[in-house]
Design a protein around this motif. Structure first.
Motif, PDB file in Angstrom:
ATOM      1  N   ILE A  83     -14.419   0.895  -6.189  1.00 22.87           N
ATOM      2  CA  ILE A  83     -14.478  -0.022  -5.222  1.00 22.87           C
ATOM      3  C   ILE A  83     -13.351   0.383  -4.572  1.00 22.87           C
ATOM      4  CG2 ILE A  83     -14.231  -2.417  -5.604  1.00 22.87           C
ATOM      5  CD1 ILE A  83     -15.564  -3.020  -8.235  1.00 22.87           C
ATOM      6  N   GLN A  84     -13.865  -0.842  -3.018  1.00 25.01           N
ATOM      7  CA  GLN A  84     -12.951  -0.452  -2.274  1.00 25.01           C
ATOM      8  C   GLN A  84     -12.742  -1.759  -1.266  1.00 25.01           C
ATOM      9  OE1 GLN A  84     -14.201   2.258   0.997  1.00 25.01           O
ATOM     10  NE2 GLN A  84     -12.349   3.927  -0.010  1.00 25.01           N
ATOM     11  N   LEU A  85     -11.686  -2.717  -1.145  1.00 23.62           N
ATOM     12  CA  LEU A  85     -11.951  -3.725  -0.435  1.00 23.62           C
ATOM     13  C   LEU A  85     -10.672  -4.011   0.323  1.00 23.62           C
ATOM     14  CD1 LEU A  85     -11.460  -6.094  -4.331  1.00 23.62           C
ATOM     15  CD2 LEU A  85     -13.231  -5.993  -2.757  1.00 23.62           C
ATOM     16  N   GLN A  86     -10.939  -5.109   1.358  1.00 21.42           N
ATOM     17  CA  GLN A  86     -10.406  -5.521   2.540  1.00 21.42           C
ATOM     18  C   GLN A  86      -8.869  -5.228   2.214  1.00 21.42           C
ATOM     19  OE1 GLN A  86     -12.379  -6.788   5.517  1.00 21.42           O
ATOM     20  NE2 GLN A  86     -13.806  -4.704   6.548  1.00 21.42           N
ATOM     21  N   GLY A  87      -7.389  -5.025   2.229  1.00 19.19           N
ATOM     22  CA  GLY A  87      -6.889  -5.812   2.464  1.00 19.19           C
ATOM     23  C   GLY A  87      -5.987  -5.698   1.261  1.00 19.19           C
ATOM     24  N   ASP A  88      -4.862  -5.944   1.360  1.00 19.29           N
ATOM     25  CA  ASP A  88      -4.030  -5.782  -0.005  1.00 19.29           C
ATOM     26  C   ASP A  88      -4.154  -6.566  -0.809  1.00 19.29           C
ATOM     27  OD1 ASP A  88      -2.127  -5.090  -1.700  1.00 19.29           O
ATOM     28  OD2 ASP A  88      -0.127  -5.321  -0.784  1.00 19.29           O
ATOM     29  N   GLN A  89      -5.583  -6.304  -2.164  1.00 19.59           N
ATOM     30  CA  GLN A  89      -5.472  -7.423  -3.500  1.00 19.59           C
ATOM     31  C   GLN A  89      -5.155  -6.696  -5.098  1.00 19.59           C
ATOM     32  OE1 GLN A  89      -7.244  -9.928  -2.167  1.00 19.59           O
ATOM     33  NE2 GLN A  89      -7.741  -9.001  -0.568  1.00 19.59           N
ATOM     34  N   ARG A  90      -3.332  -5.505  -4.602  1.00 20.85           N
ATOM     35  CA  ARG A  90      -4.086  -5.155  -5.901  1.00 20.85           C
ATOM     36  C   ARG A  90      -3.741  -6.540  -7.316  1.00 20.85           C
ATOM     37  NH1 ARG A  90       0.951  -1.592  -3.801  1.00 20.85           N
ATOM     38  NH2 ARG A  90       1.171  -3.530  -3.049  1.00 20.85           N
ATOM     39  N   LYS A  91      -2.906  -7.216  -6.764  1.00 16.63           N
ATOM     40  CA  LYS A  91      -2.465  -8.626  -7.523  1.00 16.63           C
ATOM     41  C   LYS A  91      -3.320  -9.195  -8.270  1.00 16.63           C
ATOM     42  CE  LYS A  91       2.395  -8.617  -7.098  1.00 16.63           C
ATOM     43  NZ  LYS A  91       3.698  -9.084  -7.268  1.00 16.63           N
ATOM     44  N   ASN A  92      -4.754  -9.746  -6.899  1.00 12.92           N
ATOM     45  CA  ASN A  92      -5.657 -10.138  -7.401  1.00 12.92           C
ATOM     46  C   ASN A  92      -6.603  -9.994  -7.867  1.00 12.92           C
ATOM     47  OD1 ASN A  92      -4.043 -12.506  -5.598  1.00 12.92           O
ATOM     48  ND2 ASN A  92      -5.725 -11.618  -3.591  1.00 12.92           N
ATOM     49  N   VAL A  93      -6.865  -8.532  -7.490  1.00 10.36           N
ATOM     50  CA  VAL A  93      -7.845  -7.351  -9.102  1.00 10.36           C
ATOM     51  C   VAL A  93      -7.858  -7.843 -10.175  1.00 10.36           C
ATOM     52  CG1 VAL A  93      -8.918  -5.510  -8.960  1.00 10.36           C
ATOM     53  CG2 VAL A  93      -8.649  -6.408  -6.736  1.00 10.36           C
TER      54      VAL A  93
END
Length: 113
Positions: A83-93
């Motif tokens: 899965i690829q997401l735009q932006g820095d979403q590490r903590k959210n994911v």
């Protein structure tokens, strides 16, 4: 000659314990959340290692809706579906995966910076 034979050490393999366990280096047990730098301030967050029984498209749809970002599911020949997401979403994911009950917190590894 017998004294000389006693002093020769036997071959020691420092990686014997690591090779005795899973030869896959444990990558199947963890969900890896990584960040990839694009250009300037732009970045991608990748999620790999989820179990195959989960619907990646449904997880992606919920992630995109919760974090107001775009994303896609990419088929990689070595890593499987990623899965690829735009932006820095590490903590959210990571918090999303734990709260949704998809993965336990101790099975998540966050990489980057």
């Amino acid at each position: 000659m017998s004294d000389l034979d006693a002093q020769i050490p036997t071959a020691f393999d420092p990686f014997a314990e690591a090779n005795a366990d899973n030869s896959g280096a444990g990558s199947k047990d963890y969900v890896h959340i990584r960040i990839q730098q694009r250009n300037g301030r732009k970045s991608l967050t990748t999620v790999q290692g989820l179990k195959k029984e989960f619907s990646y498209n449904k997880i992606l749809k919920d992630l995109k809706k919760d974090f107001c970002c775009n994303g896609t599911v990419v088929q990689d020949p070595e890593l499987g579906q990623v899965i690829q997401l735009q932006g820095d979403q590490r903590k959210n994911v990571s918090t999303f995966l734990v709260q949704a009950g998809i993965v336990k917190k101790e099975h998540i590894k966050i990489h980057g910076f």
